[in-house]
Design a protein around this motif. Structure first.
Motif, PDB file in Angstrom:
ATOM      1  N   LEU A 110       0.828  -1.205   0.000  1.00 35.52           N
ATOM      2  CA  LEU A 110       0.000   0.000   0.000  1.00 35.52           C
ATOM      3  C   LEU A 110       0.863   1.256   0.000  1.00 35.52           C
ATOM      4  N   TRP A 111       1.931   1.249   0.765  1.00 39.82           N
ATOM      5  CA  TRP A 111       2.801   2.419   0.829  1.00 39.82           C
ATOM      6  C   TRP A 111       3.517   2.666  -0.501  1.00 39.82           C
ATOM      7  N   LEU A 112       3.811   1.600  -1.239  1.00 44.16           N
ATOM      8  CA  LEU A 112       4.525   1.755  -2.510  1.00 44.16           C
ATOM      9  C   LEU A 112       3.629   2.293  -3.626  1.00 44.16           C
ATOM     10  N   GLY A 113       2.314   2.097  -3.517  1.00 41.69           N
ATOM     11  CA  GLY A 113       1.401   2.500  -4.583  1.00 41.69           C
ATOM     12  C   GLY A 113       1.595   3.923  -5.072  1.00 41.69           C
ATOM     13  N   PRO A 114       1.647   4.946  -4.191  1.00 38.55           N
ATOM     14  CA  PRO A 114       1.754   6.332  -4.658  1.00 38.55           C
ATOM     15  C   PRO A 114       3.133   6.729  -5.190  1.00 38.55           C
ATOM     16  N   VAL A 115       4.170   5.917  -4.976  1.00 36.87           N
ATOM     17  CA  VAL A 115       5.523   6.355  -5.323  1.00 36.87           C
ATOM     18  C   VAL A 115       6.096   5.633  -6.535  1.00 36.87           C
ATOM     19  N   THR A 116       5.328   4.770  -7.192  1.00 35.14           N
ATOM     20  CA  THR A 116       5.811   4.091  -8.396  1.00 35.14           C
ATOM     21  C   THR A 116       4.673   3.879  -9.376  1.00 35.14           C
ATOM     22  N   ASP A 117       5.035   3.831 -10.638  1.00 35.48           N
ATOM     23  CA  ASP A 117       4.053   3.589 -11.693  1.00 35.48           C
ATOM     24  C   ASP A 117       3.875   2.097 -11.950  1.00 35.48           C
ATOM     25  N   LEU A 118       4.759   1.266 -11.401  1.00 36.75           N
ATOM     26  CA  LEU A 118       4.637  -0.182 -11.576  1.00 36.75           C
ATOM     27  C   LEU A 118       3.521  -0.704 -10.686  1.00 36.75           C
ATOM     28  N   PRO A 119       2.612  -1.512 -11.206  1.00 39.32           N
ATOM     29  CA  PRO A 119       1.476  -1.995 -10.404  1.00 39.32           C
ATOM     30  C   PRO A 119       1.909  -3.015  -9.357  1.00 39.32           C
ATOM     31  N   ALA A 120       1.032  -3.246  -8.392  1.00 41.50           N
ATOM     32  CA  ALA A 120       1.292  -4.225  -7.339  1.00 41.50           C
ATOM     33  C   ALA A 120       1.354  -5.635  -7.924  1.00 41.50           C
ATOM     34  N   THR A 121       2.001  -6.543  -7.194  1.00 41.52           N
ATOM     35  CA  THR A 121       2.238  -7.895  -7.718  1.00 41.52           C
ATOM     36  C   THR A 121       1.117  -8.860  -7.380  1.00 41.52           C
ATOM     37  N   GLY A 122       0.432  -8.666  -6.265  1.00 39.47           N
ATOM     38  CA  GLY A 122      -0.564  -9.637  -5.817  1.00 39.47           C
ATOM     39  C   GLY A 122       0.043 -10.868  -5.179  1.00 39.47           C
ATOM     40  N   LEU A 123       1.379 -10.847  -4.925  1.00 37.29           N
ATOM     41  CA  LEU A 123       2.029 -12.002  -4.301  1.00 37.29           C
ATOM     42  C   LEU A 123       1.655 -12.089  -2.823  1.00 37.29           C
ATOM     43  N   ILE A 124       1.616 -13.299  -2.310  1.00 37.70           N
ATOM     44  CA  ILE A 124       1.371 -13.533  -0.892  1.00 37.70           C
ATOM     45  C   ILE A 124       2.711 -13.572  -0.169  1.00 37.70           C
ATOM     46  N   GLY A 125       2.839 -12.792   0.897  1.00 35.92           N
ATOM     47  CA  GLY A 125       4.086 -12.748   1.643  1.00 35.92           C
ATOM     48  C   GLY A 125       4.265 -13.975   2.522  1.00 35.92           C
ATOM     49  N   HIS A 126       5.535 -14.373   2.717  1.00 38.91           N
ATOM     50  CA  HIS A 126       5.854 -15.549   3.528  1.00 38.91           C
ATOM     51  C   HIS A 126       6.866 -15.181   4.603  1.00 38.91           C
ATOM     52  N   ALA A 127       6.841 -15.934   5.679  1.00 38.24           N
ATOM     53  CA  ALA A 127       7.860 -15.864   6.725  1.00 38.24           C
ATOM     54  C   ALA A 127       8.635 -17.174   6.686  1.00 38.24           C
ATOM     55  N   TRP A 128       9.959 -17.077   6.457  1.00 40.94           N
ATOM     56  CA  TRP A 128      10.789 -18.270   6.274  1.00 40.94           C
ATOM     57  C   TRP A 128      11.765 -18.445   7.425  1.00 40.94           C
ATOM     58  N   SER A 129      12.041 -19.693   7.739  1.00 41.83           N
ATOM     59  CA  SER A 129      13.204 -20.019   8.559  1.00 41.83           C
ATOM     60  C   SER A 129      14.425 -20.043   7.633  1.00 41.83           C
ATOM     61  N   ARG A 130      15.597 -20.207   8.217  1.00 41.62           N
ATOM     62  CA  ARG A 130      16.812 -20.254   7.388  1.00 41.62           C
ATOM     63  C   ARG A 130      16.819 -21.502   6.505  1.00 41.62           C
ATOM     64  N   ALA A 131      16.347 -22.623   7.047  1.00 47.18           N
ATOM     65  CA  ALA A 131      16.288 -23.849   6.248  1.00 47.18           C
ATOM     66  C   ALA A 131      15.316 -23.687   5.081  1.00 47.18           C
ATOM     67  N   GLU A 132      14.212 -23.004   5.308  1.00 48.29           N
ATOM     68  CA  GLU A 132      13.248 -22.772   4.219  1.00 48.29           C
ATOM     69  C   GLU A 132      13.835 -21.851   3.165  1.00 48.29           C
ATOM     70  N   TRP A 133      14.646 -20.902   3.576  1.00 52.73           N
ATOM     71  CA  TRP A 133      15.335 -20.027   2.609  1.00 52.73           C
ATOM     72  C   TRP A 133      16.283 -20.855   1.737  1.00 52.73           C
ATOM     73  N   VAL A 134      17.014 -21.790   2.345  1.00 55.32           N
ATOM     74  CA  VAL A 134      17.914 -22.655   1.574  1.00 55.32           C
ATOM     75  C   VAL A 134      17.125 -23.435   0.532  1.00 55.32           C
ATOM     76  N   GLU A 135      16.013 -24.033   0.949  1.00 49.18           N
ATOM     77  CA  GLU A 135      15.211 -24.833   0.024  1.00 49.18           C
ATOM     78  C   GLU A 135      14.653 -23.984  -1.115  1.00 49.18           C
TER      79      GLU A 135
END
Length: 491
Positions: A110-135
Motif C-alpha cells: 500500500l505504501w509503494l502505490g503512490p511512489v511508483t508507476d509499476l502496479p502491485a504484484t498480488g504475491l502472498i508474503g511468507h515468513a521463512w526459517s533459514r532452512a526454508e530459505w535454503v530450500e
C-alpha cells in the motif's frame, strides 16, 4: 610372466592402478594411519564435528564410485547448506511471526502505490526459517554458480591434461572419473558451507539484489531480529522498512520480466571467460605446509584460485555491477519515498542498509572467494541519485518507463554524470528519430522524387517557363516531341 609395476592386484586377480587404490584408501580410511579427517575438514573451513564429518565423508566415499553428473555435487551442497543453517539457532516460524510478516508486506504494498508507476504484484508474503530459505533459493544458486563451476572444472581439467607427463597419463586408468567426482564433492561441500552461512545473514528473498526465489516475497523473522540488534529502534519499524524494500524488489522483478534473466545472463557472460592461473596454484603448493591447516585456510580465503579477469570479463562485470546498482538504487529511492513521512526511523535505517549492502558481510566474502564473483552494488548511491534526478525531470511515470526495455537502461557513464543523462538520451533519441524518418521516406519512395524536386526548384528561373513557352516536355521517352497517328510530329 613379469607383473606390471603400474598395476597391482587387490587379491582377486583384478588389476587396480595405484592412484585409484590410493584415493579409495584415503576416502575409506584404510591403511592411512596418519590421515585425520578433522584436520582435512579444518583446512577446508568445515565444522569440526566428528559425527557430522563421519556422515559427510561417508557420503563422499559413496559418491567416488558413482558417475559424475557435473562439476558440482548438488546433493552434497544441499545437505551441507541445511546442516550449516541448522548449526546455529534456527527455530521454526511461529504463527505470530507469520502474521506479522504478512501484515508488514501487505502494508508495504500500500505504501509503494503512490511512489511508483509499476502496479502491485498480488504475491502472498511468507515468513521463512533459514532452512526454508535454503530450500527456496538453491535452484537459483545452482544457476548462479554452475557456469563458474563449469568454467573452473574445464580449465583445471585442461591444465592437468596439458602438464601431465605421458607416462603419468597411463597411470590414471579408472581414476579420472573418481578425481572428477572428488572435485565435485569438495566444491559441493564448500558451496553448501557458503550458502548455509548466507542463510544466517539475509533478511529477505531479494536481500543480495538478485531474485533468488522466483515470484516470491518473504522475510526471515530470526534474521530481521538479528539485523535490529544494537540499533535501538522499534522492532516494528525495522520490520516495516525491510518489508517495503522486499516489496519494491518483488514489484520490480515481477513487472519487469526481462530483468531477472538480464542479471543472471550477465553473471553467465562473466563465467564463460574464466580461466585458471596455474602458476599461482603451483606457487601455493610449493609454499604451503600441509601440516598447517590454518595456512591452507588463509590462502583459500584470499582467493588463490580466483581466476585472472580478461578484458571481456571486465566488460561483463561492469555491466553486472551497473545493473545491480540500478536495481538497488531504484529500490533505495522508492523505499525512502514510501517511508520518509510514515516511519520516523526511515533515514537511519536507509543509511544502515546502504552501508550493509556496500560492504557485505563475512558470508558474502566467503561466497565471493569461492566463485570469484561479488554480488554487491558498489555504486548504489550514484544510482539512487540518478533515479531521484529522473523523477524531478520526468516524474514518476517517466522515471519508471526506463525499465520498459534493457536498451533504455542507464550506463556506467550515466552513473558518473546523473544530471547529464537526459541530455545524452535526447541526442540519442533524436538520432534514432532521424534514422526512422529516413527509412520511412525510403520505403515510401520519397527519395525517388528528389531529382524532380530539385529541377522544380531550379525551374523557377527558366525550366518552368520553357515548358509553358513551347519547348517540348520530357514525357519519359527520351524527350522526343509528341507524335500524331501518322508518325509525324504534331503541329
Amino acid at each position: 610372466m613379469a607383473s606390471n609395476p603400474l598395476n597391482s592386484s587387490n587379491g582377486d586377480d583384478t588389476p587396480k592402478d595405484p592412484l585409484t587404490e590410493m584415493l579409495q584408501n584415503l576416502m575409506g580410511g584404510k591403511g592411512m594411519e596418519n590421515f585425520d579427517p578433522a584436520e582435512l575438514a579444518k583446512a577446508a573451513g568445515l565444522p569440526n564435528d566428528p559425527n557430522l564429518l563421519a556422515q559427510m565423508f561417508s557420503q563422499v566415499q559413496a559418491m567416488m564410485s558413482a558417475p559424475s553428473e557435473g562439476p558440482v555435487n548438488w546433493q552434497l551442497a544441499h545437505d551441507n547448506a541445511r546442516r550449516v543453517a541448522a548449526s546455529s539457532s534456527d527455530p521454526s516460524v511461529t504463527a505470530q511471526q507469520s502474521r506479522e510478516v504478512d501484515e508488514a508486506l501487505r502494508l508495504a504494498e500500500l505504501w509503494l502505490g503512490p511512489v511508483t508507476d509499476l502496479p502491485a504484484t498480488g504475491l502472498i508474503g511468507h515468513a521463512w526459517s533459514r532452512a526454508e530459505w535454503v530450500e527456496a533459493t538453491l535452484g537459483t544458486w545452482k544457476r548462479l554458480t554452475e557456469p563458474v563451476a563449469n568454467s573452473i572444472a574445464n580449465a583445471l581439467s585442461s591444465a592437468m591434461t596439458e602438464q601431465m607427463p605421458e607416462e603419468m597419463k597411463s597411470m590414471m586408468g579408472g581414476a579420472s572419473s573418481m578425481l572428477q567426482n572428488m572435485g565435485g564433492a569438495i566444491f559441493g561441500m564448500q558451496l553448501g558451507q557458503a550458502i548455509g552461512a548466507l542463510s544466517a545473514d539475509v533478511v529477505s528473498s531479494t536481500d543480495i539484489g538478485v531474485p533468488l526465489a522466483d515470484l516470491e516475497m518473504a522475510l526471515l523473522p530470526a534474521n530481521v531480529a538479528a539485523f535490529g540488534e544494537g540499533l535501538s529502534l522499534p522492532e516494528n519499524d525495522i520490520r516495516l522498512f525491510l518489508a517495503v524494500r522486499e516489496a519494491a524488489h518483488a514489484r520490480l522483478f515481477v513487472q519487469v520480466p526481462w530483468l531477472r534473466g538480464h542479471l543472471l545472463g550477465a553473471i553467465e557472460a562473466y563465467a564463460r571467460g574464466i580461466h585458471i592461473d596455474t602458476s599461482r596454484i603451483e606457487e601455493l603448493a610449493r609454499d604451503l605446509d600441509p601440516g598447517n591447516p590454518e595456512g591452507i585456510q588463509e590462502a583459500l580465503s584470499q582467493g588463490v584460485f580466483m581466476p585472472q579477469r580478461t578484458p571481456a570479463q571486465e566488460q561483463a562485470l561492469e555491466k553486472l555491477e551497473t545493473a545491480l546498482a540500478l536495481v538497488e538504487g531504484w529500490v533505495d529511492e522508492l523505499t525512502a519515498a514510501a517511508t520518509e513521512k510514515l516511519l520516523p526511523s526511515a533515514g537511519a535505517l536507509r543509511e544502515t542498509v546502504r552501508r550493509r549492502r556496500a560492504t557485505g558481510g563475512p558470508a558474502e566474502h566467503a561466497f565471493a572467494s569461492l566463485v570469484g564473483l561479488e554480488l554487491r552494488p558498489r555504486r548504489l548511491r550514484d544510482a539512487a541519485t540518478l533515479w531521484a534526478t529522473l523523477k524531478e525531470e520526468r516524474g514518476i511515470e517517466g522515471r519508471d518507463a526506463i525499465w520498459h526495455h534493457p536498451d533504455l537502461l542507464p550506463t556506467a557513464e550515466d552513473l558518473d554524470d546523473p544530471k547529464g543523462f537526459s541530455g545524452r538520451r535526447k541526442l540519442a533519441e533524436a538520432s534514432d528519430s532521424e534514422v526512422d524518418d529516413a527509412l520511412e521516406k525510403l520505403l515510401s519512395g520519397g527519395f525517388d522524387a528528389a531529382p524532380e524536386d530539385r529541377s522544380g526548384a531550379e525551374g523557377q528561373g527558366g525550366a518552368e517557363g520553357q515548358d509553358q513557352g513551347g519547348t517540348a516536355k520530357d514525357d519519359g521517352d527520351g524527350g522526343r516531341p509528341e507524335e500524331g497517328r501518322d508518325g509525324q510530329p504534331k503541329g
